[in-house]
Design an enzyme around this catalytic site. Sequence first.
Site, PDB file in Angstrom:
ATOM      1  N   ASP A 171      44.094  42.797  49.630  1.00 41.62           N
ATOM      2  CA  ASP A 171      43.829  41.438  50.072  1.00 41.62           C
ATOM      3  C   ASP A 171      42.510  41.464  50.842  1.00 41.62           C
ATOM      4  O   ASP A 171      42.095  42.517  51.344  1.00 41.62           O
ATOM      5  CB  ASP A 171      44.985  40.977  50.962  1.00 41.62           C
ATOM      6  CG  ASP A 171      44.746  39.613  51.553  1.00 41.62           C
ATOM      7  OD1 ASP A 171      44.419  38.684  50.792  1.00 41.62           O
ATOM      8  OD2 ASP A 171      44.868  39.477  52.785  1.00 41.62           O
ATOM      9  N   ASP A 220      41.148  38.709  53.424  1.00 40.53           N
ATOM     10  CA  ASP A 220      41.186  38.204  54.801  1.00 40.53           C
ATOM     11  C   ASP A 220      42.355  38.794  55.587  1.00 40.53           C
ATOM     12  O   ASP A 220      43.502  38.720  55.164  1.00 40.53           O
ATOM     13  CB  ASP A 220      41.290  36.676  54.791  1.00 40.53           C
ATOM     14  CG  ASP A 220      40.158  36.042  53.997  1.00 40.53           C
ATOM     15  OD1 ASP A 220      39.002  36.427  54.216  1.00 40.53           O
ATOM     16  OD2 ASP A 220      40.452  35.180  53.143  1.00 40.53           O
TER      17      ASP A 220
END
Length: 193
Positions: A10, A12
């Site tokens: 991922d 953020d």
Amino acid sequence: MERKRGVFLDRDGTIIEDIPYLGDPKDVKLIPGSADAIRMLNERGIAVVVITNQSGIARKLFSRNDLEEVHRRMVQLIKEAGGELDGVFYCPHHPEFDVECECRKPKPGLVLMAADRLKLDLPRSYTIGDNPTDVLCGMNAGTKTVLIRKVHDEPDPARVGEISAADLRPDFVADNLLEAVKWLVKRDENDRS
């Protein structure tokens, strides 16, 4: 030809600081240790791929070009720290603003697309992120999973949607990406001995 292992990350809250609807490359800041973790994976010949939901495009908060600039900055910062990404894949959709898609996490579309393009072996790969949707995405794609604990609080129920704690079965829970990768490396070493 044997398929390569991959780690799907991922963006953020995992690699860079979580700034809602980040559209300005000047605001990209690596989380301490994240570039080191990526470099550790690179040194072991493991493909490193970013998979990220970016509904700010569907919401018209920033353009695809803005997002590409953000990603260029992230790649540059990682490279300056000695790491390298094999790819960045993003979902620009949101069902409330444009279309229902197969690429928005927790659906596995981004992982499946990246695995196909890069010839990655999903059962030998990992998905790592700080949100339950990341874990479910990895589970849906057939990878092992690591959940990174949120720094300040529990996941926002609005972002989690219908995901219950019973649905989450990560293989490991870490405080940050570097801890997750150290666990992954140790696990690999133990499997080989």
